[in-house]
Every structure is written in structure tokens, then in C-alpha cells.
Design an enzyme around this catalytic site. Structure first.
Site, mmCIF file in Angstrom:
data_model
loop_
_atom_site.group_PDB
_atom_site.id
_atom_site.type_symbol
_atom_site.label_atom_id
_atom_site.label_comp_id
_atom_site.label_asym_id
_atom_site.label_seq_id
_atom_site.Cartn_x
_atom_site.Cartn_y
_atom_site.Cartn_z
ATOM 1 N N LEU A 156 -156.028 -23.646 -26.292
ATOM 2 C CA LEU A 156 -155.504 -24.938 -26.737
ATOM 3 C C LEU A 156 -156.584 -25.773 -27.406
ATOM 4 O O LEU A 156 -156.370 -26.356 -28.466
ATOM 5 C CB LEU A 156 -154.917 -25.701 -25.555
ATOM 6 C CG LEU A 156 -153.588 -25.163 -25.032
ATOM 7 C CD1 LEU A 156 -153.095 -26.027 -23.892
ATOM 8 C CD2 LEU A 156 -152.553 -25.125 -26.142
ATOM 9 N N ALA A 157 -157.758 -25.858 -26.794
ATOM 10 C CA ALA A 157 -158.811 -26.700 -27.361
ATOM 11 C C ALA A 157 -159.324 -26.121 -28.681
ATOM 12 O O ALA A 157 -159.412 -26.824 -29.686
ATOM 13 C CB ALA A 157 -159.955 -26.857 -26.359
ATOM 14 N N SER A 201 -146.302 -21.063 -10.489
ATOM 15 C CA SER A 201 -146.502 -22.454 -10.901
ATOM 16 C C SER A 201 -146.334 -23.434 -9.751
ATOM 17 O O SER A 201 -145.441 -23.329 -8.918
ATOM 18 C CB SER A 201 -145.502 -22.829 -11.984
ATOM 19 O OG SER A 201 -145.526 -24.226 -12.161
ATOM 20 N N ARG A 217 -153.791 -30.153 -5.290
ATOM 21 C CA ARG A 217 -154.117 -28.741 -5.123
ATOM 22 C C ARG A 217 -155.180 -28.479 -4.066
ATOM 23 O O ARG A 217 -155.032 -27.570 -3.251
ATOM 24 C CB ARG A 217 -154.585 -28.173 -6.462
ATOM 25 C CG ARG A 217 -153.455 -28.110 -7.436
ATOM 26 C CD ARG A 217 -153.895 -27.582 -8.768
ATOM 27 N NE ARG A 217 -152.713 -27.400 -9.607
ATOM 28 C CZ ARG A 217 -152.753 -27.071 -10.882
ATOM 29 N NH1 ARG A 217 -153.915 -26.904 -11.485
ATOM 30 N NH2 ARG A 217 -151.652 -26.911 -11.560
#
Lengths: 265, 648
Positions: free
Chosen positions: B43-44, B284, B331
Site C-alpha cells: 500500500l505505501a 480477521s 489486540r
């Protein structure tokens, strides 16, 4: 998974080829003590560890995410792209799909447009060039309007997503008797054709992408539908009908669109 | 060395705007004279390469995969956060900023986080305009869901494939620029070193993975978007190819490495099931919206069928321990909860390393069809791997290494301590502090690539070298470039010809991974970290003495690729443990068992030590035979005052 105590022994016939120039051949290997909970690629890992420790070259194969989404992996197993189980990439195929004593013929994707680089690895850069020919909606970073100003009926968004789920693994090409890339190309065409954002370049896109598919040396679609059966993401051949319709329209009815639309991109 | 963050001051709402206005611009006619290298196409990297080319720069982009579309961002499932407040549930840029700083356990830079929250809004606009098929409501409006560590629904998603769809959006933009001639794409290339000339990052050495050719590429700036180092643990949710080499080689050339001990252990992964296992698969976190996490109350029940254990004998421990966040606790906290109940002997499945994630109540509430619509592909994936049907029996999950918050140190402009070397996405350390909230990695990658780097790199190019860096760009025959390339070749040669070639790269990788998981994993102690630090150098020596790589460097050689990555992991692992040992506190993903709250309602929770450790630890390489030197960047919290993180 818990009760996978019983192991199997398999005979593998694997395609070996040192480079694009090499002719290639099948070689035989034994896969011993294979646990049914192993993935197919983990089974190959075990074979490879043994090959390396005896100083031999391991089997080269493409893989990365090993969770069925990057599209890197893919081999023919006994003539089936990604193996016997439907809707599954090679990395997600588990050895419980096979039985003790099975004989497996493992080959790379075969297509004129995909030269074999080594063993089970092929060059799929033709797919990137098809996308580069028009598989996008041109938008300059920073110039977008508020996301909720574009209303998209849920059913269109859903069917765009169905088509966009393609992972570019190329099983469709490998499964097709004509080595056609129609399912791959049409999936991207349909994804964008379903959405308002894809409309301005729609005609130009389909013409450029289909033409690029031909340039790359892929065959034509003659409705065998093997691609749909092999596709790990269950992309429907309906997308090919959509692509053909748009292509015809662009060529016959709206040639002007096809010249002008999206020329700002 | 003084670490200058270059973060703006003054009202936080206008910092980024004022900073951007203060930066120099490169005029459109001059942009085409510059060349920028972008390594990595997740993505980056993909968004940076596409946007920089759109602006007019010449971009050379590199990835190790056969196509830029396959970078591991593609595997992100759950979603991407944005402070759109489309749900009218009280969200705002400030709240996203606040949640992220708090979620990061007060170890991130406020200015960076605020900018990230601001840009989040533009990211969604950009992606929708590109045709990313986000989930919609029947009204045609965008749908949202909630995610761990947040009490609002701000997560945008595309089924369970959000990362894939965002990456394909960025990839398509990249392909468009390749077609337009703005980007030259180099797939199947691995960056093996950084070339620094006259104190500036000027190029990279790559190996063509198809034929082994060593290549030199020179430019006016280098952007690394090469991801995290989770694979140092061998078993992680990262793709098999993910590695630390690009970052580590840059570190050895002078880029400081920040907070390596901040590693994220994701609570919902499929448990380990065999020695042959090659990677772990994430389920997920969005599943925690509808799934309830539990283990049996009594140890004696762990072997029983889950359906046969009555309600009153189940311990829904997250709901019990964190009543206000329940199954959506962040998380780090959820992972430690799983570890605690398993350590108590109440874990389920083989080896007792698993907890149930149960959808029975949700199926009763909204029906199987609705659950299938939300999570269908995840349920299928689970069944493929485990041969169990989660619609009928609860999933079994266990924490696994997933993301790394640490990375190369960068200033507010994303520039490392080497001028001209910029670091984007997971590869930098900048925005998540000691713990990343779910659905924030995609946000950060795209913020860096689409919006931050295009602004800040222009300032560097316009300011340095009198605005004419391109005139002095060294050629590929520059002495330094040749020297670096020859060093890389010599190193590969060493891997191919060890003294007693007997052990495979994978066997070393496994051993190192186990050593780190046992000693520098979810719970860390000084004693275990010291044990790891004593073992790593010996393991490294053994590696170089006995590494076995068949074949040559002049061909496609996957064993050689793996060996090179393991060699760098063996160096990096030492810094990871060293950083974990030095940080005498618990914060976010770094839990030191010596530092927990001892009494009161928060008993057993992470105990930070703000007085001594409210800083970024940035380590400087001093050569193979000298210890790294620690530099500190103090952190100030003007807006979100550090407090004990409570999700109760």
C-alpha cells in the site's frame, strides 16, 4: 487437524527446467510421511529440505502469502489447475485431499504467454501489461470528492466486488484449452463497468485491454468454461459475456467514445 | 547525534497544513529531472510510486514478487479506519487521534498521529474514486463496522478482503503510470544494500532474482516501503517472503532503527498444528464483532466437545475482564488474555494452545445467512485449513506475530537519519506507538504513500544541493556504488561457500524463530532475554560456518534468497532482544512480566514507566564488532495525557 496422526507416502513427478532456454523434463521424487494436515506447499517444503540437505537443487515454485489471496502460487496437479479441490489455491489445498500411495504429476502453468522461468515458476508479467492497458479508473491523488457523494446500489457494489475478487493467479489461463486470458481480463473490465467511477473510460478500457490480451499471445475464449471451474475465487464466466458486449459496443456502436473517452488520463 | 523530529508545534489541528505551506515546492518543469527510487509495492510503496509519477517525477519501483499486485498488504482482511463519522456515532478526527495515541500506549508522536487521523478522511475519498468496491448499505451509502480498541464504527471494508481491494486500487494507479511512462517497474528484484554518496541516499543494489544479475540503480532520493520484520519469528502471519533485509541494510549504512521491541501479537490466528508448519493464518479481528471468546472454566473440561460444555461452565474471559470493550478489547490485551488462560491449563485443542471463538449466539441472533455475508470467506478459509465447520463448532484461535510497530526511525517528513532516505508504511516506526489498533495499518500505508511523501519529498529535493540534486546524481559507475555492489556479491559468495555446508536456511530460521517466540514473545523477562542474547551470536556463527545453499548465484536460486534474509534476521534479532531488555516497562506489544500492575482492579495489566521510558529508542549501528548506541527522542503529550490504559 487434531486427529491427523496417519501419514501417507506419495510419488511425485515434478516438472524440472533450469531456465527459459532449457527444454525441461519430469523427474520423480518420493514424498514420505506426509501428514494430511499439511498444505500442499508444506509438503513440497519437506521434499525441498531433503533435496537441499543432499546438495540437490530444490523445486522452484512461486508462493508468498500462503493464505490464498496474493495469487503467487499455482501449479497443475494431475492436470487440474490448483489441484482437485474447487475454489482453492494451491497453498490452501491440504494433503487430506489425497490418499496414501497417490501418484501426482506436478507441472507449471502452460501457456505461450507464460514462459517457464524455472521448474514450476512462470513469467506472468503479461497480466500486468493487460492491467496497464486500461484496468483502472484514472483519478489524480487528492482530487476526489467526498466518498458518499457517489451512491452505488448495493447490488452493483456486490457484483463489482464479485469480479474484483480476482487474485491474478492465472489458473484460468492454465485451465483453458486455448490458454485464453478472457476470465482475468473480463473480471477487471466488469469490476469497473459495474461502478459509476468506471464509466468515463469504459469503452476505451475494454478495447485496450482486449487488444493487449491478443498482443500477449493468449488464445480466444470459445466457451469451454474450464476457467470458471478452476478459478479459486469462483469468478463467473458471466464477466466474459459482459466484456464481449462492451467490446462489441465500443467497436461497432461507439467508436467515437473509444477514441475520446478518458483521453485525459 | 541529536534526533530532530521536525514535528511542527502550535495548534495540533493546523500543524500539517502549516507545515505543508512552509515546505518548498519543485516546479512542474523541474520535477521531470528528478529520479526517485521506491522499494516495495504494498500500500505505501505502490501509492507513493503512482502519486510521485503523477506529479511528474521519474520513478523506479522495485518488488521481490513477480508482480507489484502481490505485496503482503493484500492479505489484510478486516478494514481501514477513517474519521468520516458517517454513522453519526460520535466519531471525529480528534477521536481517531485520541484512540490511536491511547491504543499505542502513549509511545507515538502526537503530531504524526493527528496527521494520520486527518488524512484518513481523504484516503476513503481517493479509494472510492478509484473504484475500490467497499461494502455498501441498501441506500447506496458506504457501510462501516467496529473494530478492536474503538467504541465507534469507523472501519470501511470490502468483505474480508479490504487489503486486497485497496492494494489493487493502488496497483492499478501504479500500472496506469507505468503505461504512461512515469514509472519503470522492476519486479523480481531484491534490494540487498543502500548506496550512500556524500552523506545522501543515492541508490540501491538489487539482485535480479531470475538470473542473479547484480544491479546498481541511482537516483535523487530513495523511499523504502519494505514492510515489517515479523518473520524474524519464523512463524507469523506475514507472507513467506517478508523480510528485514532492506531496512537492516539501511540501518547498517546509518539509518537509526527505532523501537524494535514493539511487536504485535494478533489474538485471532489459527493455532499451530505441526512441525512442518510454514506460516500462521490470521482470522480477521472483525470476527470479534460477532464471535465470543471463551475457554472452559474447569481444566477438566478442556478435552470435551465444546457443545457439551454448558453455559455456566464457560469462561467468556474477555467479557468478564473487560466489560465495556468485551470481545473487542485491543489486540495486545486480548492476546495476553489468551496466553493467561492457556498458561492456567484451560487452553483447548492440541497442546492446549487455543481458545474458542464461538458464533453460536450470533447465528441465533441474526441468522446464518447474515453471518455468511459478513464472514463467509473467512469461514471457508478456516474450514479449508482445519477441516472443521465454524458454523457448527466454534473456531479455535491463538495469538500469532502479525505486525511490527518498530522500524526505521523517521522524522515528521518520513525521512530517516540518512538524508534522502525516506521510509513509509510498516517499515517506519512512526504512528502506532507500542501497539497498533486494528484497521490502522492500511490507513497508515496509504496516508504515507498518497499524501505525506509526495509533499515532503518535494521539500527535500527543492532544498538540498541548491535544488539541483539531479545535476550531481552519481552514475552507476561511481566508486561507492561499485564498492557496495562488490560487498553484496562477496556476501552472497560466502553464503554459497560455507566451511561445512550442512544446514539449510529454513532450519536456522526455525531455530531462531522458536528462540525469539520463547524468549521475546508475548511475555518477556530479563532472564529469558539475556538467555536469547547469549544464544543468538553463537547461532549466527553456526549459520555462517555451516549454511548450505545448493546451486550458484547466477541463476534463479530461492535457497540463496532465503539464506540472505535469514542472515539479516540473525543480526536484527539481537537488536530486538536488546531493545526489549533495555525497556524496563510494559507498554503495548512489549510486555515485561516484571512490570505489571500489582494490585487493584487493573492487576496484571501492563505497567508503563513514563518517568523513565517516555521516549523513542533509536539504535545506531556502530559496526559488526561494536554494540549499537541508543539515542532517545523524548515524547511530549500535550493533548492526550498519558494514563493507565483501561478497557474495563
Amino acid at each position: 487437524m487434531a486427529g491427523d496422526a496417519k501419514t501417507m507416502n506419495l510419488r511425485l513427478h515434478v516438472w524440472r527446467q533450469t531456465s527459459v532456454k532449457d527444454e525441461g523434463r519430469f523427474e520423480e521424487y518420493a514424498a514420505k510421511g506426509v501428514s494430511p494436515g499439511m498444505s500442499f506447499l508444506e509438503m513440497l517444503d519437506v521434499v525441498n529440505e531433503e533435496l537441499i540437505t543432499t546438495g540437490k537443487q530444490p523445486l522452484a515454485f512461486d508462493h508468498d502469502c500462503r493464505e490464498g489471496i496474493c495469487g503467487a502460487c499455482g501449479v497443475m496437479i494431475n492436470g487440474n489447475a490448483h489441484g482437485p479441490q474447487g475454489a482453492t489455491t494451491t497453498c490452501q489445498l491440504h494433503m487430506r485431499s489425497f490418499s496414501d500411495g497417490d501418484e501426482l504429476w506436478i507441472e507449471p502453468w502452460r501457456a505461450r504467454a507464460f514462459p517457464v522461468l524455472r521448474d514450476l515458476m512462470v513469467d506472468r508479467s503479461a497480466f500486468d501489461r493487460i492491467i496497464a492497458a486500461g484496468g483502472y479508473a484514472s483519478v489524480r491523488t487528492g482530487s476526489a470528492r467526498d466518498a458518499n457523494e457517489i451512491l452505488i446500489p448495493k447490488q452493483n457494489a456486490d457484483s463489482a466486488m464479485d469480479a474484483a475478487a480476482c487474485i491474478g493467479c492465472a489458473a484460468c489461463v492454465a485451465a483453458c484449452p486455448n490458454a485464453s486470458a478472457a476470465l482475468f481480463t473480463a473480471a477487471k473490465v466488469t469490476h469497473l463497468a459495474e461502478l459509476p467511477q468506471g464509466q468515463p473510460e469504459r469503452m476505451r478500457r475494454v478495447v485496450r485491454m482486449v487488444d493487449q490480451m491478443d498482443i500477449e499471445g493468449f488464445g480466444h475464449c470459445t466457451n469451454h468454461r474450464e476457467c470458471e471451474a478452476a478459478c479459486p475465487k469462483q469468478i463467473s464466466v458471466a464477466v466474459i459475456a459482459q466484456m464481449n458486449r462492451d467490446y462489441l459496443r465500443a467497436k461497432l456502436i461507439a467508436p467515437a467514445d473509444n477514441e475520446n473517452a478518458g483521453s485525459g488520463g | 547525534m541529536e534526533l530532530k523530529s521536525n514535528a511542527p508545534t502550535g495548534p495540533i489541528e493546523t500543524r500539517w497544513d502549516r507545515h505543508r505551506f512552509g515546505m518548498k515546492l519543485v516546479n512542474p518543469a523541474n520535477k521531470r529531472k528528478y529520479k526517485v527510487i521506491v522499494v516495495g509495492t504494498g500500500l505505501a510503496g505502490a501509492s507513493a510510486a503512482a502519486t510521485l509519477a503523477e506529479l511528474g517525477y521519474n520513478v523506479d519501483a522495485f518488488c521481490y514478487q513477480d508482480s507489484p499486485r502481490r505485496a503482503h498488504s493484500i492479505a489484510a482482511q478486516g478494514g481501514i479506519n477513517a474519521a468520516k463519522n458517517y454513522q453519526n456515532d460520535g466519531d471525529s478526527i480528534y477521536r481517531l487521534f485520541y484512540d490511536t495515541v491511547k491504543g499505542g500506549d502513549f509511545r507515538a508522536r502526537e503530531s504524526n498521529v493527528y496527521r494520520l487521523a486527518q488524512i484518513s478522511v481523504q484516503i476513503i475519498d481517493q479509494c472510492v474514486a478509484q473504484g475500490v468496491p467497499f461494502a455498501r448499505e441498501y441506500s447506496g451509502l458506504l457501510d462501516n463496522r467496529s473494530f478492536g480498541g474503538s467504541q465507534v464504527s469507523r472501519t470501511f471494508y470490502a468483505r474480508g478482503q479490504t487489503g486486497q481491494q485497496l492494494l489493487l486500487g493502488a496497483y492499478q494507479a501504479l500500472e496506469k503510470m507505468i503505461d504512461a511512462g512515469g514509472v519503470k517497474m522492476f519486479p523480481r528484484r531484491e534490494m540487498l544494500d543502500l548506496i550512500v554518496v556524500d552523506g545522501r541516499a543515492r541508490g540501491i543494489v538489487t539482485r535480479n532474482m531470475v538470473d542473479g544479475t547484480m544491479e546498481i540503480h541511482m537516483a535523487d532520493a530513495v523511499c523504502l516501503a519494505t514492510g515489517g520484520y515479523g518473520n524474524v519469528f519464523y512463524l507469523s502471519t506475514n507472507a513467506k517472503g517478508c523480510n528485514v533485509t532492506a531496512s537492516w541494510r539501511a540501518h547498517r549504512r546509518g539509518a537509526l532503527f527505532a523501537n524494535p521491541c514493539y511487536t504485535q501479537i494478533h489474538p485471532t490466528c489459527i493455532p499451530v498444528h505441526g512441525d512442518y508448519q510454514s506460516k500462521l493464518t490470521l482470522m480477521s479481528e472483525s470476527l470479534r464483532n460477532d464471535g465470543r471468546v471463551w475457554v472452559p472454566k474447569n481444566k477438566d473440561d478442556v478435552g470435551k466437545k465444546p457443545g457439551s460444555i454448558p453455559e455456566e461452565d464457560r469462561d467468556y474471559y474477555l467479557e468478564r475482564m473487560y466489560p465495556s470493550f468485551g470481545n473487542l478489547a485491543p489486540r495486545d490485551i486480548s492476546s495476553r488474555g489468551a496466553k493467561t488462560v492457556c498458561d492456567e491449563g484451560r487452553g483447548v485443542g492440541p497442546g492446549g494452545l487455543g481458545v474458542y471463538l464461538d458464533f453460536a449466539d450470533a447465528i441465533k441472533r441474526v441468522g446464518k445467512a447474515k453471518i455468511a455475508e459478513r464472514y463467509g470467506n473467512l469461514f471457508e478459509m478456516y474450514e479449508q485449513i482445519t477441516a472443521e465447520n465454524p458454523y457448527e463448532v466454534p473456531m479455535r484461535i491463538y495469538p500469532a506475530v502479525h505486525y511490527t510497530m518498530g522500524g526505521l526511525w523517521v522524522d515528521y517528513n518520513l525521512q530517516s537519519t540518512i538524508p534522502g532516505l525516506f521510509v513509509l508504511g510498516e517499515a517506519n516506526f512512526s504512528d502506532h506507538g507500542a501497539n497498533r489498533l486494528g484497521a490502522s495499518a492500511l490507513m497508515q500505508g496509504l496516508a504515507d504513500g498518497y499524501f505525506v511523501i509526495p509533499a515532503t519529498i518535494g521539500n527535500y529535493l527543492a532544498s538540498e544541493g541548491g535544488g539541483k540534486l539531479y545535476e550531481k546524481r552519481p552514475g552507476v559507475d561511481h566508486a561507492e556504488a561499485i564498492k557496495v555492489r562488490d560487498e553484496v556479491s562477496a556476501r552472497l559468495d560466502k553464503l554459497l561457500h560455507s566451511k561445512k555446508p550442512t544446514r539449510t536456511p529454513a532450519s536456522f530460521h526455525r531455530e531462531l524463530g522458536k528462540l525469539l517466540w520463547d524468549n521475546c514473545g508475548m511475555g518477556r523477562t530479563a532472564k529469558r532475554l539475556e538467555a536469547a542474547l547469549a544464544r543468538i551470536p553463537a547461532l549466527r556463527q553456526e549459520f555462517w560456518d555451516t549454511i548450505l545453499v545448493p546451486g550458484t548465484g547466477e541463476e534463479l536460486n530461492q535457497t540463496l534468497e532465503h539464506a540472505g534474509r535469514v542472515a539479516d534476521f540473525l543480526e536484527f534479532a539481537e537488536l530486538l532482544c536488546k531493545d526489549a531488555l533495555h525497556r524496563e516497562e510494559s507498554c503495548g506489544g512489549h510486555f515485561r512480566e516484571e512490570h505489571q500492575v500489582e494490585e487493584g482492579p487493573e492487576k496484571g495489566e501492563a505497567q508503563r514507566n513514563d518517568e523513565l521510558f517516555q521516549y523513542v529508542a533509536a539504535w545506531e549501528w556502530k559496526g559488526a564488532d561494536a554494540p549499537q548506541v541508543l539515542h532517545k527522542e523524548a515524547l511530549d503529550f500535550e493533548h492526550v495525557k498519558p494514563s493507565q490504559r483501561s478497557y474495563k
